[in-house]
Design a protein around this motif. Structure first.
Motif, PDB file in Angstrom:
ATOM      1  N   SER A   1     -21.286  -2.037   2.062  1.00 28.51           N
ATOM      2  CA  SER A   1     -20.350  -2.004   0.944  1.00 28.51           C
ATOM      3  C   SER A   1     -18.922  -1.826   1.443  1.00 28.51           C
ATOM      4  O   SER A   1     -18.679  -1.485   2.610  1.00 28.51           O
ATOM      5  CB  SER A   1     -20.711  -0.868  -0.008  1.00 28.51           C
ATOM      6  OG  SER A   1     -20.499   0.389   0.618  1.00 28.51           O
ATOM      7  N   ALA A   2     -17.981  -2.020   0.556  1.00 25.59           N
ATOM      8  CA  ALA A   2     -16.560  -1.947   0.923  1.00 25.59           C
ATOM      9  C   ALA A   2     -16.184  -0.590   1.515  1.00 25.59           C
ATOM     10  O   ALA A   2     -15.309  -0.497   2.377  1.00 25.59           O
ATOM     11  CB  ALA A   2     -15.699  -2.246  -0.303  1.00 25.59           C
TER      12      ALA A   2
ATOM     13  N   LYS B   1     -17.150  -1.731   7.743  1.00 26.97           N
ATOM     14  CA  LYS B   1     -15.724  -2.035   7.869  1.00 26.97           C
ATOM     15  C   LYS B   1     -15.147  -1.594   9.208  1.00 26.97           C
ATOM     16  O   LYS B   1     -14.125  -2.129   9.661  1.00 26.97           O
ATOM     17  CB  LYS B   1     -14.944  -1.398   6.723  1.00 26.97           C
ATOM     18  CG  LYS B   1     -14.979   0.117   6.701  1.00 26.97           C
ATOM     19  CD  LYS B   1     -14.200   0.668   5.511  1.00 26.97           C
ATOM     20  CE  LYS B   1     -14.213   2.190   5.492  1.00 26.97           C
ATOM     21  NZ  LYS B   1     -13.451   2.737   4.344  1.00 26.97           N
ATOM     22  N   ARG B   2     -15.804  -0.637   9.871  1.00 26.80           N
ATOM     23  CA  ARG B   2     -15.307  -0.169  11.173  1.00 26.80           C
ATOM     24  C   ARG B   2     -16.309  -0.416  12.297  1.00 26.80           C
ATOM     25  O   ARG B   2     -16.107   0.036  13.421  1.00 26.80           O
ATOM     26  CB  ARG B   2     -14.970   1.318  11.107  1.00 26.80           C
ATOM     27  CG  ARG B   2     -16.130   2.215  10.698  1.00 26.80           C
ATOM     28  CD  ARG B   2     -15.708   3.680  10.591  1.00 26.80           C
ATOM     29  NE  ARG B   2     -16.816   4.530  10.202  1.00 26.80           N
ATOM     30  CZ  ARG B   2     -17.208   4.750   8.955  1.00 26.80           C
ATOM     31  NH1 ARG B   2     -16.550   4.178   7.952  1.00 26.80           N
ATOM     32  NH2 ARG B   2     -18.226   5.537   8.685  1.00 26.80           N
ATOM     33  N   TYR B   3     -17.384  -1.138  11.990  1.00 28.08           N
ATOM     34  CA  TYR B   3     -18.464  -1.298  12.943  1.00 28.08           C
ATOM     35  C   TYR B   3     -18.019  -2.006  14.212  1.00 28.08           C
ATOM     36  O   TYR B   3     -18.360  -1.586  15.322  1.00 28.08           O
ATOM     37  CB  TYR B   3     -19.619  -2.071  12.289  1.00 28.08           C
ATOM     38  CG  TYR B   3     -20.803  -2.280  13.205  1.00 28.08           C
ATOM     39  CD1 TYR B   3     -21.780  -1.302  13.352  1.00 28.08           C
ATOM     40  CD2 TYR B   3     -20.948  -3.461  13.932  1.00 28.08           C
ATOM     41  CE1 TYR B   3     -22.868  -1.487  14.193  1.00 28.08           C
ATOM     42  CE2 TYR B   3     -22.032  -3.658  14.776  1.00 28.08           C
ATOM     43  CZ  TYR B   3     -22.982  -2.663  14.904  1.00 28.08           C
ATOM     44  OH  TYR B   3     -24.053  -2.848  15.738  1.00 28.08           O
ATOM     45  N   ASP B   4     -17.271  -3.105  14.077  1.00 31.18           N
ATOM     46  CA  ASP B   4     -16.914  -3.886  15.264  1.00 31.18           C
ATOM     47  C   ASP B   4     -16.048  -3.088  16.227  1.00 31.18           C
ATOM     48  O   ASP B   4     -16.098  -3.310  17.435  1.00 31.18           O
ATOM     49  CB  ASP B   4     -16.229  -5.200  14.867  1.00 31.18           C
ATOM     50  CG  ASP B   4     -14.979  -4.983  14.052  1.00 31.18           C
ATOM     51  OD1 ASP B   4     -14.839  -3.901  13.445  1.00 31.18           O
ATOM     52  OD2 ASP B   4     -14.137  -5.902  14.006  1.00 31.18           O
ATOM     53  N   LYS B   5     -15.267  -2.138  15.720  1.00 30.25           N
ATOM     54  CA  LYS B   5     -14.400  -1.345  16.580  1.00 30.25           C
ATOM     55  C   LYS B   5     -15.047  -0.052  17.064  1.00 30.25           C
ATOM     56  O   LYS B   5     -14.644   0.499  18.095  1.00 30.25           O
ATOM     57  CB  LYS B   5     -13.098  -1.008  15.843  1.00 30.25           C
ATOM     58  CG  LYS B   5     -12.242  -2.224  15.525  1.00 30.25           C
ATOM     59  CD  LYS B   5     -10.960  -1.823  14.818  1.00 30.25           C
ATOM     60  CE  LYS B   5     -10.102  -3.047  14.501  1.00 30.25           C
ATOM     61  NZ  LYS B   5      -8.854  -2.670  13.772  1.00 30.25           N
ATOM     62  N   ARG B   6     -16.056   0.444  16.335  1.00 31.31           N
ATOM     63  CA  ARG B   6     -16.588   1.764  16.638  1.00 31.31           C
ATOM     64  C   ARG B   6     -18.045   1.771  17.106  1.00 31.31           C
ATOM     65  O   ARG B   6     -18.571   2.822  17.483  1.00 31.31           O
ATOM     66  CB  ARG B   6     -16.492   2.659  15.384  1.00 31.31           C
ATOM     67  CG  ARG B   6     -15.078   2.957  14.939  1.00 31.31           C
ATOM     68  CD  ARG B   6     -14.354   3.847  15.920  1.00 31.31           C
ATOM     69  NE  ARG B   6     -15.051   5.095  16.166  1.00 31.31           N
ATOM     70  CZ  ARG B   6     -14.699   5.991  17.086  1.00 31.31           C
ATOM     71  NH1 ARG B   6     -13.661   5.763  17.877  1.00 31.31           N
ATOM     72  NH2 ARG B   6     -15.396   7.110  17.246  1.00 31.31           N
ATOM     73  N   ARG B   7     -18.708   0.613  17.127  1.00 23.31           N
ATOM     74  CA  ARG B   7     -20.151   0.606  17.355  1.00 23.31           C
ATOM     75  C   ARG B   7     -20.548   1.126  18.735  1.00 23.31           C
ATOM     76  O   ARG B   7     -21.671   1.602  18.919  1.00 23.31           O
ATOM     77  CB  ARG B   7     -20.709  -0.803  17.159  1.00 23.31           C
ATOM     78  CG  ARG B   7     -20.239  -1.799  18.207  1.00 23.31           C
ATOM     79  CD  ARG B   7     -20.703  -3.214  17.919  1.00 23.31           C
ATOM     80  NE  ARG B   7     -20.205  -4.133  18.931  1.00 23.31           N
ATOM     81  CZ  ARG B   7     -20.828  -4.394  20.058  1.00 23.31           C
ATOM     82  NH1 ARG B   7     -21.981  -3.814  20.320  1.00 23.31           N
ATOM     83  NH2 ARG B   7     -20.309  -5.224  20.938  1.00 23.31           N
ATOM     84  N   ASN B   8     -19.659   1.039  19.734  1.00 23.40           N
ATOM     85  CA  ASN B   8     -19.998   1.491  21.083  1.00 23.40           C
ATOM     86  C   ASN B   8     -19.732   2.976  21.304  1.00 23.40           C
ATOM     87  O   ASN B   8     -20.067   3.515  22.360  1.00 23.40           O
ATOM     88  CB  ASN B   8     -19.230   0.678  22.128  1.00 23.40           C
ATOM     89  CG  ASN B   8     -19.831  -0.704  22.312  1.00 23.40           C
ATOM     90  OD1 ASN B   8     -21.043  -0.868  22.204  1.00 23.40           O
ATOM     91  ND2 ASN B   8     -19.003  -1.688  22.586  1.00 23.40           N
TER      92      ASN B   8
END
Length: 397
Positions: free
Chosen positions: A17-18, A23-30
């Motif tokens: 959801s919004a 919304k932050r997965y690509d930057k924070r997933r690691n």
């Protein structure tokens, strides 16, 4: 937390959801924190297909669009890639199981110590404890732990893969086995994954690493070196079985449906419109016992099957839904129909089911028929082809 298809769908909607984590997965997933808030934690549900990979990917794209959802969808598709790769090289799974019988008592004892929290590096002990206590470990932590296990401690990768497979709620033969092989350097010649202190310091929440800093000097960057694991040429790729994706008209007699732990979203599958007299959804103790599953893992699978039985009773109100191992004879079945299980324990159980005397028909999801065969080489070649299919995969039934 409730373990059901409804709960998985609700969790997925919340994440994509919004205001959710996508919304932050690509930057924070690691990044790795104590509460694992950077990741969706949906992998156990997708591993057993309480929610399918295709449903989850489409939900993400519908929510935020591509390319914003691309990194999350890629991570979902890594599981499909590994599954398709192993389907075309099933002997890799067989060889892994055979290797588990060949290790010395000394190697097993040391492996048990490390798995039990005596790795000698506190953060690795934290990760192994988290896995034992919760059935989950962040993907980045899995890579670090596997690299430490193999390259720093020199332990057999197969015993590490067995430790993960025993405890991970999302553990499956393809993702787990092949990911360990990749860390070792057996998937791609000359490519290994090494754990470095600087990488841990960059991606682990500072407070968490500070609490578990003892022994970090044992993995200083200048100590990182690959273990001497001889490369073995990959086996020849086999063509995927040309399975039907739907039934054609025929006289099937008394029909039973087998719901197995690899694929429980039967409402969105070729099984949905079949009219069975009996449905079996139970735990295959013989096959899973070979992997020495931890109690939490066994319980999770059991809870998934309990949910599947409840949904099956609502979906097929005229059928007897059972977990009796004698279901074929008890209901005098002439034909058993199931979704094709992946290489691993469920596929082994299917082999034994064929000895029941009933005619067994395995159907492949149309989506799987299109996607799994694309896993012929590396992931990004697979992704380039598979991503083009994404807009219409969920619409296929």
């Amino acid at each position: 937390m409730s373990i059901s298809r409804d709960a998985a769908l609700q969790q997925a909607h919340g994440f994509v959801s919004a205001s959710g984590g996508l919304k932050r997965y690509d930057k924070r997933r690691n990044y790795v924190s104590d509460d694992l808030s950077e990741v969706s934690r949906l992998s156990p549900a997708t591993r057993h297909r309480l929610i399918t990979e295709y449903e989850l990917a489409q939900m993400a794209v519908d929510s935020v669009g591509m390319p914003r959802a691309e990194k999350f969808v890629q991570e979902i598709y890594w599981r499909l890639y590994w599954k398709g790769w192993l389907e075309q090289r099933p002997q890799v799974w067989t060889e892994y199981l055979q290797a588990l019988d060949d290790f010395s008592a000394e190697a097993r004892s040391r492996a048990a110590e490390v798995a039990g929290g005596e790795a000698g590096v506190a953060i690795m002990d934290y990760f192994s404890g988290q896995l034992r206590d919760t059935g989950y470990m962040h993907n980045h932590a899995r890579m670090w732990f596997a690299a430490y296990w193999v390259h720093t401690l020199g332990l057999p990768w197969q015993l590490g893969a067995q430790f993960f497979m025993s405890h991970l709620l999302d553990g499956d033969p393809a993702s787990n086995t092949l990911s360990w092989r990749w860390v070792v350097g057996l998937q791609t010649r000359g490519k290994t994954y090494l754990v470095r202190r600087s990488n841990l310091e960059k991606y682990i929440e500072p407070e968490l690493l500070l609490q578990h800093s003892a022994g970090l000097e044992k993995i200083d960057d200048d100590l990182a070196a690959p273990a001497d694991v001889p490369y073995v040429e990959l086996p020849e790729r086999q063509a995927l079985d040309d399975l039907p994706d739907r039934l054609v008209d025929g006289d099937f007699g008394r029909v039973g449906i087998w719901l197995h732990e690899d694929d429980l979203a039967f409402e969105d599958s070729p099984l949905a419109n079949i009219k069975p007299v009996a449905v079996y959804a139970g735990h295959h103790a013989r096959e899973w016992a070979e992997l020495s599953l931890a109690a939490r893992r066994t319980q999770y699978i059991g809870d998934c099957m309990t949910d599947a039985r409840a949904r099956a009773q609502a979906h097929w109100p005229g059928a007897v839904v059972t977990d009796s191992l004698d279901w074929v004879s008890e209901h005098d079945l002439a034909t058993i129909i199931c979704l094709q299980p992946a290489v691993g324990p469920a596929a082994d159980a299917l082999t034994h089911l064929k000895e029941s005397g009933a005619h067994v028909i395995a159907l492949r999801r149309p989506q799987d028929a299109q996607v799994l065969k694309l896993a012929t080489a590396g992931f990004f070649g697979f992704w380039k082809k598979a991503s083009k299919l994404l807009p219409r995969l969920h619409a296929i039934s």
